[in-house]
Every structure is written in structure tokens, then in C-alpha cells.
Design a protein around this motif. Structure first.
Motif, PDB file in Angstrom:
ATOM      1  N   VAL A 100      -2.767   9.427  -4.401  1.00  0.00           N
ATOM      2  CA  VAL A 100      -3.571   9.327  -5.404  1.00  0.00           C
ATOM      3  C   VAL A 100      -5.072   8.699  -5.391  1.00  0.00           C
ATOM      4  O   VAL A 100      -6.020   9.043  -6.225  1.00  0.00           O
ATOM      5  N   GLU A 101      -5.286   7.764  -4.401  1.00  0.00           N
ATOM      6  CA  GLU A 101      -6.404   7.362  -4.502  1.00  0.00           C
ATOM      7  C   GLU A 101      -8.028   8.206  -3.259  1.00  0.00           C
ATOM      8  O   GLU A 101      -8.717   7.641  -3.254  1.00  0.00           O
ATOM      9  N   ILE A 102      -7.722   9.723  -3.176  1.00  0.00           N
ATOM     10  CA  ILE A 102      -8.689  10.386  -3.085  1.00  0.00           C
ATOM     11  C   ILE A 102      -9.916   9.882  -4.069  1.00  0.00           C
ATOM     12  O   ILE A 102     -10.959   9.591  -3.162  1.00  0.00           O
ATOM     13  N   VAL A 103      -9.732  10.442  -5.450  1.00  0.00           N
ATOM     14  CA  VAL A 103     -10.804  10.428  -5.501  1.00  0.00           C
ATOM     15  C   VAL A 103     -12.125   8.675  -6.103  1.00  0.00           C
ATOM     16  O   VAL A 103     -12.844   8.515  -5.949  1.00  0.00           O
ATOM     17  N   PRO A 104     -10.819   7.822  -6.155  1.00  0.00           N
ATOM     18  CA  PRO A 104     -11.782   6.296  -6.651  1.00  0.00           C
ATOM     19  C   PRO A 104     -11.698   5.962  -4.844  1.00  0.00           C
ATOM     20  O   PRO A 104     -13.398   5.682  -5.117  1.00  0.00           O
ATOM     21  N   LYS A 105     -11.669   6.363  -4.317  1.00  0.00           N
ATOM     22  CA  LYS A 105     -12.550   6.247  -2.646  1.00  0.00           C
ATOM     23  C   LYS A 105     -13.590   7.033  -2.623  1.00  0.00           C
ATOM     24  O   LYS A 105     -14.587   6.459  -2.220  1.00  0.00           O
ATOM     25  N   LEU A 106     -13.565   8.464  -2.963  1.00  0.00           N
ATOM     26  CA  LEU A 106     -14.636   9.425  -3.073  1.00  0.00           C
ATOM     27  C   LEU A 106     -16.141   8.508  -3.532  1.00  0.00           C
ATOM     28  O   LEU A 106     -17.378   8.768  -3.804  1.00  0.00           O
ATOM     29  N   LYS A 107     -14.976   7.528  -4.902  1.00  0.00           N
ATOM     30  CA  LYS A 107     -16.316   7.428  -6.169  1.00  0.00           C
ATOM     31  C   LYS A 107     -16.823   5.858  -5.428  1.00  0.00           C
ATOM     32  O   LYS A 107     -17.348   4.711  -6.104  1.00  0.00           O
ATOM     33  N   GLN A 108     -15.832   5.541  -4.544  1.00  0.00           N
ATOM     34  CA  GLN A 108     -16.361   3.696  -3.784  1.00  0.00           C
ATOM     35  C   GLN A 108     -15.745   3.169  -4.562  1.00  0.00           C
ATOM     36  O   GLN A 108     -16.410   1.981  -4.830  1.00  0.00           O
ATOM     37  N   MET A 109     -14.599   3.364  -5.290  1.00  0.00           N
ATOM     38  CA  MET A 109     -13.953   2.091  -6.402  1.00  0.00           C
ATOM     39  C   MET A 109     -14.004   1.153  -4.640  1.00  0.00           C
ATOM     40  O   MET A 109     -13.363   0.556  -3.869  1.00  0.00           O
ATOM     41  N   ASP A 110     -13.959  -0.320  -5.797  1.00  0.00           N
ATOM     42  CA  ASP A 110     -13.290  -1.442  -5.212  1.00  0.00           C
ATOM     43  C   ASP A 110     -11.636  -1.523  -3.893  1.00  0.00           C
ATOM     44  O   ASP A 110     -10.763  -1.630  -5.480  1.00  0.00           O
ATOM     45  N   PRO A 111     -11.622  -1.419  -3.242  1.00  0.00           N
ATOM     46  CA  PRO A 111     -10.618  -1.306  -1.994  1.00  0.00           C
ATOM     47  C   PRO A 111      -9.320  -1.698  -3.382  1.00  0.00           C
ATOM     48  O   PRO A 111      -8.215  -1.880  -3.500  1.00  0.00           O
ATOM     49  N   LYS A 112      -9.394  -3.076  -3.422  1.00  0.00           N
ATOM     50  CA  LYS A 112      -8.539  -4.780  -4.032  1.00  0.00           C
ATOM     51  C   LYS A 112      -7.680  -3.414  -5.515  1.00  0.00           C
ATOM     52  O   LYS A 112      -6.772  -4.061  -5.236  1.00  0.00           O
ATOM     53  N   LYS A 113      -8.638  -3.812  -5.949  1.00  0.00           N
ATOM     54  CA  LYS A 113      -9.215  -3.136  -7.696  1.00  0.00           C
ATOM     55  C   LYS A 113      -8.329  -1.169  -7.941  1.00  0.00           C
ATOM     56  O   LYS A 113      -7.100  -1.325  -8.573  1.00  0.00           O
ATOM     57  N   ARG A 114      -8.512  -0.876  -6.616  1.00  0.00           N
ATOM     58  CA  ARG A 114      -7.864   0.659  -6.545  1.00  0.00           C
ATOM     59  C   ARG A 114      -6.637   0.327  -6.379  1.00  0.00           C
ATOM     60  O   ARG A 114      -6.067   1.461  -6.564  1.00  0.00           O
ATOM     61  N   ARG A 115      -6.042  -0.300  -5.423  1.00  0.00           N
ATOM     62  CA  ARG A 115      -4.940  -0.120  -5.452  1.00  0.00           C
ATOM     63  C   ARG A 115      -3.756  -0.988  -5.935  1.00  0.00           C
ATOM     64  O   ARG A 115      -2.779  -0.779  -6.309  1.00  0.00           O
ATOM     65  N   GLN A 116      -4.483  -2.212  -7.162  1.00  0.00           N
ATOM     66  CA  GLN A 116      -4.124  -2.901  -8.004  1.00  0.00           C
ATOM     67  C   GLN A 116      -3.775  -1.855  -8.666  1.00  0.00           C
ATOM     68  O   GLN A 116      -2.836  -1.248  -9.277  1.00  0.00           O
ATOM     69  N   ARG A 117      -4.529  -0.777  -8.814  1.00  0.00           N
ATOM     70  CA  ARG A 117      -4.219   0.158 -10.042  1.00  0.00           C
ATOM     71  C   ARG A 117      -3.297   1.153 -10.177  1.00  0.00           C
ATOM     72  O   ARG A 117      -2.782   1.987 -10.534  1.00  0.00           O
ATOM     73  N   THR A 118      -3.486   1.802  -8.742  1.00  0.00           N
ATOM     74  CA  THR A 118      -2.650   2.607  -8.441  1.00  0.00           C
ATOM     75  C   THR A 118      -1.729   1.984  -8.258  1.00  0.00           C
ATOM     76  O   THR A 118      -0.173   3.080  -9.256  1.00  0.00           O
ATOM     77  N   LEU A 119      -0.708   1.076  -8.077  1.00  0.00           N
ATOM     78  CA  LEU A 119       0.400   0.964  -8.052  1.00  0.00           C
ATOM     79  C   LEU A 119       0.790   0.611  -9.838  1.00  0.00           C
ATOM     80  O   LEU A 119       1.723   0.713  -9.283  1.00  0.00           O
TER      81      LEU A 119
END
Ligand code: ADP
Ligand code: MG
Length: 380
Positions: A100-119
Motif C-alpha cells: 500500500v505504501e509504495i507510492v507514499p514512500k516514493l513521494k516521501q510522505m512522513d513515515p508516521k503519517k503514512r502508516r497511520q493513513r494506511t492502517l
């Protein structure tokens, strides 16, 4: 939000060339759920791929929020457009969360926020994070994998999501569930979605706007209701199927929509007794009939109340106009006969015996009911 202008795609050269998409124009608003539909080969996938810059248009323009996308970097653009296809292509060696986080990582979204959103997203589609976050795609059912595909498209927070027959490979029940979930997700997140299908029921269920294509062209773009009540031509009628089309006021008889077995009273009934019967039958109107049970006139509860204390007989209070129609009168003609002062018509048989009543509301409600019935039959 998205505009397609004279968009055209030609495959091949010279004589063997083929117009896959032929000069289409389409405006999509922010938050709109557009469904592209049409037979196989009509150009749906080609249209989506052009929007996503997976293939270049032969001519025409694609504008996002008013700016042409031809100048934009295709890779950058694609990261801002979610894309979901039938064989979602999850990475088998990535966990669900990592997929799920492939593109958010590429876009360098904040890891914490990223994870929260994924969950959060996983919860929204019923994939309990505790259970599924660290699993691998092969451990999930087809429907679950497809949900992950949808989440992956949503995770990058794109403004626009393109979905190409995303649920086509699922069994009908799972597909139904995902359709409902998808529509809810879209409304919750206010995403703009272009969704391709060749399943008309799926289109009617999900679309704000249905775009029906044929041979690379748009035949009709309209709301499901508009398409069902007002198909542009015989191609649209056939594609939708007669059984789904709304009943036509021009040909549907009042017999199909009238309230049957109206309350009837004989001419010598006292107004008070009529009122009592109306109460008992929860009716606002009664049909007054003669000894041969033939229509004499209509009486309403209001009329009786207005004449209270005036010592009038029932026949003196009657509306004596000939407010009757026959069972085969069309809904259109009956509606026309309902003038302002006439609220109700009595449907009579050949011998003028009452068989039903119609009001403007029954006519309208009747049309809606017939339509709903024919739709649900079509689904079964
Ligand atoms: N790469 C290609 N080369 C040549 N013709 C193609 C190519 N891709 C699609 N087509 C043709 O373009 C038309 C539209 O295809 P497509 O957009 O995939 O239709 P749909 O998604 O509506 O089924 C079809 O006639 C198809 O054969
Ligand atoms: Mg296709």
C-alpha cells in the motif's frame, strides 16, 4: 477537474490504421464518479491509459484543473493519479502494508503519517490491521487482494483515480460488496473516479455519470436516471436492455399504477356514514355509484366536512364532472386530465363501473415502483 478535448488515438499506419478513440470530449467534476461503459474494444482502456499517460494521444488535449498535462512529467503525473486494474499486480514479496505504501514512500510522505493513513484505510475496507498488515498477498482472498489494490491507489492521496474493470475477475457476491464499499469510500474521501466496466448493473449502481461508448466515440454521457428514462438512441436502449428502462408514460396504462378497489358508496348513503367508512378504510375519496354499480361521481372527505350542518344529501355534494378514465388510458393522458381543480380520477371499466383511483401522486409513484421492480428483476 478533468477535461478531455477532442481526444483521439489512432493505432497503426495509413490503410491499416484504426481509430481506437475517436475525438471524444468529456468534462469530469471534482468528486464525480464517472463510469465508462461499452462493449469490448470500444476504447475504454485506451481512454484511461491516455489520461494516465501510459500511452500518448494522437491528437487532442487532457486538462487537469485547467492545465494541459502534455507538458507534465509522466512519472510525476502518474503518482498523482491512482490506477487500479483487474490483475492488480501486488508485489508478492511485499507485505500488505508495504504494498500500500509504495507510492507514499516514493513521494516521501512522513513515515508516521503514512502508516497511520494506511492502517486507517485498511480499517475502512474491513481489513483489520492487526491481522493483515504484515501478511503477504498470497495469503489473502481475491476480494481482499483487490481491496489492497484499491487502497494502494488511495494511499498516495491522488486527486483522481482510474479504475479499469477492477472487480471484473471477482465472483458476483464479492463484486457486489466491493462496489458498495467503493461507493462509500469515494463519498467519504470525496475522490474523483473514472471507473471502467462492461457491466451495466455495476454502472447504474455506482455512477454519477455514465459514459456509454461505441467504436471509440461517446454515444451518451448522462446520469443513470437520465439514461434509463431518456436513452439517446436505439444503441443505448439495446445496451441497457429494455427490462431496465424506465416505464414510459406514453405507453404505460393507468391500470398498471392505479389504487385498486376504491371505496364505493351508494347514492343514498348519508354523508356521515360515508365519512365513517372513509375513516375505516383510511380513504380520502369515495366513488359514489348507482344501483347498477356505475360511476356517478367522486366525493372527498373535505367536501363532506365543508358541507357539515347544511343538511345536504350526498348527491348534492358530489363532484358531478365526468372525472373518469379507462384502464387503458396512458399515464401521460391521465396526467393531462388531472387539471388543477381535479385531484383524483376514477378508473372505470367498459360499463363505467369503478375499478381504481389515480391521483398525480399515484401516477408518479406508480412509475417509480414499476421501474424499481423491473430493475430488481433484472438483477435476479
Ligand atoms: N496496442 C494496440 N495496438 C493496436 N490496436 C490496439 C492496441 N490497444 C488497443 N487496440 C485496439 O483499440 C481498440 C480499443 O481498445 P481498448 O481501449 O482496449 O478497448 P476496451 O477497453 O473498451 O475493451 C480495440 O479495437 C483494440 O483492438
Ligand atoms: Mg479494456
Amino acid at each position: 477537474m478533468l477535461e478531455l478535448k477532442n481526444l483521439t488515438k489512432v493505432y497503426g499506419q495509413a490503410e491499416s490504421c484504426h481509430l481506437a478513440v475517436n475525438n471524444i470530449d468529456l468534462d469530469v467534476d471534482k468528486g464525480e464518479f464517472v463510469v465508462l461503459i461499452g462493449p469490448s474494444g470500444c476504447g475504454k482502456t485506451t481512454t484511461l491509459k491516455m489520461v494516465n499517460h501510459l500511452i500518448e494521444p494522437t491528437s487532442g488535449e487532457i486538462l487537469i484543473n485547467g492545465s494541459s498535462t502534455t507538458e507534465l512529467n509522466a512519472v510525476e503525473l502518474r503518482r498523482n493519479i491512482g490506477y487500479v486494474i483487474q490483475n492488480i499486480g501486488l508485489f508478492p514479496h511485499f507485505t500488505i502494508v508495504d504494498n500500500v505504501e509504495i507510492v507514499p514512500k516514493l513521494k516521501q510522505m512522513d513515515p508516521k503519517k503514512r502508516r497511520q493513513r494506511t492502517l486507517g484505510l485498511m480499517e475502512m475496507v474491513g481489513l483489520e490491521p492487526d491481522v493483515y498488515a504484515d501478511r503477504y498477498p498470497a495469503e489473502l482472498s481475491g476480494g481482499q487482494q483487490q481491496r489492497v489494490g484499491v487502497l494502494r491507489a488511495l494511499a498516495a492521496e491522488p486527486d483522481l483515480i482510474l479504475m479499469d474493470e477492477p472487480f471484473g475477475a471477482l465472483d458476483p457476491i464479492t463484486r457486489d460488496q466491493l462496489q458498495t464499499e467503493m461507493k462509500q469510500l469515494q463519498q467519504k474521501l470525496n475522490k474523483t473516479i473514472i471507473f471502467v466496466t462492461h457491466d451495466i448493473d455495476e454502472a447504474i449502481e455506482m455512477a454519477d455519470t455514465i459514459v456509454l461508448m461505441k467504436d471509440g466515440q461517446i454515444v451518451q454521457a448522462a446520469s443513470p436516471r437520465e439514461i434509463l428514462t431518456n436513452p439517446a438512441n436505439s444503441y443505448v436502449r439495446e445496451f441497457i436492455g429494455e427490462e431496465r428502462l424506465a416505464p414510459e408514460p406514453d405507453i404505460t396504462p393507468v391500470a398498471d399504477v392505479m389504487v385498486m378497489q376504491p371505496l364505493t358508496v351508494s347514492m343514498d348513503t348519508t354523508p356521515k356514514a360515508v365519512l365513517r367508512q372513509m375513516q375505516k378504510h383510511r380513504a380520502d375519496f369515495a366513488v359514489v355509484v348507482d344501483d347498477a354499480k356505475r360511476f356517478v361521481g367522486l366525493i372527498s372527505a373535505n367536501q363532506i366536512m365543508r358541507n357539515r350542518g347544511k343538511n345536504k344529501t350526498l348527491t348534492k355534494m358530489l363532484q358531478t364532472e365526468d372525472n373518469t378514465v379507462r384502464s387503458h388510458t396512458t399515464i401521460r393522458d391521465a396526467t393531462a386530465a388531472l387539471a388543477n381543480e381535479v385531484q383524483v380520477l376514477c378508473v372505470v371499466d367498459r360499463k363505467r363501473r369503478p375499478v381504481g383511483l389515480v391521483s398525480r401522486t399515484t401516477l408518479l409513484q406508480g412509475l417509480v415502483n414499476i421501474w424499481d421492480e423491473s430493475n430488481s428483476n433484472a438483477v435476479i
